[in-house]
Design a protein around this motif. Structure first.
Motif, mmCIF file in Angstrom:
data_model
loop_
_atom_site.group_PDB
_atom_site.id
_atom_site.type_symbol
_atom_site.label_atom_id
_atom_site.label_comp_id
_atom_site.label_asym_id
_atom_site.label_seq_id
_atom_site.Cartn_x
_atom_site.Cartn_y
_atom_site.Cartn_z
ATOM 1 N N ARG A 44 0.816 -1.215 0.000
ATOM 2 C CA ARG A 44 0.000 0.000 0.000
ATOM 3 C C ARG A 44 0.848 1.263 0.000
ATOM 4 N N SER A 45 1.899 1.225 0.771
ATOM 5 C CA SER A 45 2.728 2.426 0.894
ATOM 6 C C SER A 45 3.380 2.771 -0.442
ATOM 7 N N ARG A 46 3.545 1.781 -1.282
ATOM 8 C CA ARG A 46 4.144 2.043 -2.590
ATOM 9 C C ARG A 46 3.115 2.403 -3.636
ATOM 10 N N ARG A 47 1.861 2.374 -3.277
ATOM 11 C CA ARG A 47 0.774 2.716 -4.192
ATOM 12 C C ARG A 47 -0.086 3.797 -3.558
ATOM 13 N N PRO A 48 0.508 4.955 -3.278
ATOM 14 C CA PRO A 48 -0.239 6.004 -2.565
ATOM 15 C C PRO A 48 -1.478 6.461 -3.340
ATOM 16 N N LYS A 49 -1.489 6.254 -4.635
ATOM 17 C CA LYS A 49 -2.640 6.717 -5.409
ATOM 18 C C LYS A 49 -3.807 5.747 -5.389
ATOM 19 N N ALA A 50 -3.572 4.578 -4.824
ATOM 20 C CA ALA A 50 -4.651 3.589 -4.765
ATOM 21 C C ALA A 50 -5.672 4.016 -3.719
ATOM 22 N N LEU A 73 -5.465 -1.435 -5.748
ATOM 23 C CA LEU A 73 -4.081 -1.650 -5.338
ATOM 24 C C LEU A 73 -3.259 -2.418 -6.370
ATOM 25 N N LEU A 74 -3.817 -3.491 -6.888
ATOM 26 C CA LEU A 74 -3.040 -4.408 -7.751
ATOM 27 C C LEU A 74 -3.788 -4.812 -9.011
ATOM 28 N N PRO A 106 -1.356 -4.266 -14.631
ATOM 29 C CA PRO A 106 0.035 -4.703 -14.696
ATOM 30 C C PRO A 106 1.017 -3.662 -14.184
ATOM 31 N N GLY A 107 0.776 -2.391 -14.513
ATOM 32 C CA GLY A 107 1.683 -1.339 -14.052
ATOM 33 C C GLY A 107 1.581 -1.132 -12.548
ATOM 34 N N LYS A 108 0.354 -1.229 -12.037
ATOM 35 C CA LYS A 108 0.145 -1.045 -10.597
ATOM 36 C C LYS A 108 0.853 -2.137 -9.805
ATOM 37 N N LEU A 109 0.729 -3.351 -10.320
ATOM 38 C CA LEU A 109 1.349 -4.486 -9.660
ATOM 39 C C LEU A 109 2.864 -4.335 -9.583
ATOM 40 N N ALA A 110 3.450 -3.906 -10.693
ATOM 41 C CA ALA A 110 4.907 -3.723 -10.705
ATOM 42 C C ALA A 110 5.319 -2.614 -9.746
ATOM 43 N N GLN A 111 4.510 -1.578 -9.683
ATOM 44 C CA GLN A 111 4.831 -0.482 -8.772
ATOM 45 C C GLN A 111 4.745 -0.946 -7.317
ATOM 46 N N ALA A 112 3.699 -1.681 -6.984
ATOM 47 C CA ALA A 112 3.520 -2.135 -5.604
ATOM 48 C C ALA A 112 4.619 -3.102 -5.191
ATOM 49 N N LEU A 113 5.046 -3.927 -6.117
ATOM 50 C CA LEU A 113 6.067 -4.926 -5.819
ATOM 51 C C LEU A 113 7.478 -4.376 -6.030
#
Length: 192
Positions: free
Chosen positions: A106-112, A118-119, A122-129
């Motif tokens: 979550r902390s890596r996806r502040p825009k979620a 959150l996931l 594909p781009g969101k997943l890479a950002q979160a991970l």
DNA sequence: ACTTCGATGTCCT
DNA sequence: GGACATCGAAGTG
């Protein structure tokens, strides 16, 4: 049959069978719920449709490795290499659910804004991970790899997909003439 | 060297 | 539901 052999089949066979598997990286784990198959010769939408290049070369390499590439100027796309011997292909990870380390994800996806935000891409997943091009080519099946692919608990090689729960649709984002009509996307229906 | 365009996400209306 | 940012890869000449 070990995991590598399980992935050494046509990506269309492998993709639905990877639903429910997990990707793990630095304490975080996500459970895969949306996957797409990308093949070689018969698939004009696949990066492996043409000759190997520096970018797509992992798709031609051993199954079970990562293929990560940059798209639309901002986004990294994570693929799991899967194909028959002597061929090329991969499974694109398009969506997942948090399984472990949710706070960090979550902390890596502040825009979620919402859970489902959150996931679910594909781009969101890479950002979160925090996966990027530096992970392309890594062996996802080797212990000690920073990015790993893990089967579900109680997994067996003869496990068959639960088709009652899988929605099959055309792939997302492909232009006409790129195989946009092929039903090669697999989604765990009640979890999207 | 230059052009096109994409396996997308975000913000705005 | 629509606009658009953003930048490599690959194709073209």
């Amino acid at each position: 049959m070990d995991l590598r052999a399980y992935l050494s089949r046509h990506p269309l066979i492998v993709a639905p069978r990877l639903l429910g598997w997990r990707l793990a990286k630095d304490g975080c784990e996500v459970r895969l719920i949306e996957l797409e198959a990308y093949a070689d010769l018969e698939d004009p939408g696949s990066h492996a449709h043409r000759r190997p290049t520096r970018r797509n070369s992992p798709m031609f390499g051993p199954p079970g490795h990562a293929y990560v590439y940059f798209c639309y100027g901002n986004h990294w796309m994570v693929n799991i290499v899967a194909h028959e011997p002597g061929r090329a292909g991969a499974v694109l990870v398009r969506g997942a659910l948090p399984f472990a380390g949710e706070a960090l994800l979550r902390s890596r996806r502040p825009k979620a804004r919402s859970d489902r935000d959150l996931l679910n891409g594909p781009g969101k997943l890479a950002q979160a991970l925090r996966v990027d091009g530096s992970h392309s080519g890594l062996d996802l099946l080797s212990e000690g790899s920073p990015l790993r692919l893990l089967p579900p608990e109680n997994w067996r090689p003869d496990h068959e997909p639960d088709w009652e729960r899988i929605r099959v649709t055309p792939r997302v984002g492909l232009a006409e003439g790129k195989g946009h009509e092929l039903p090669w996307r697999f989604v765990l229906a009640e979890e999207e």
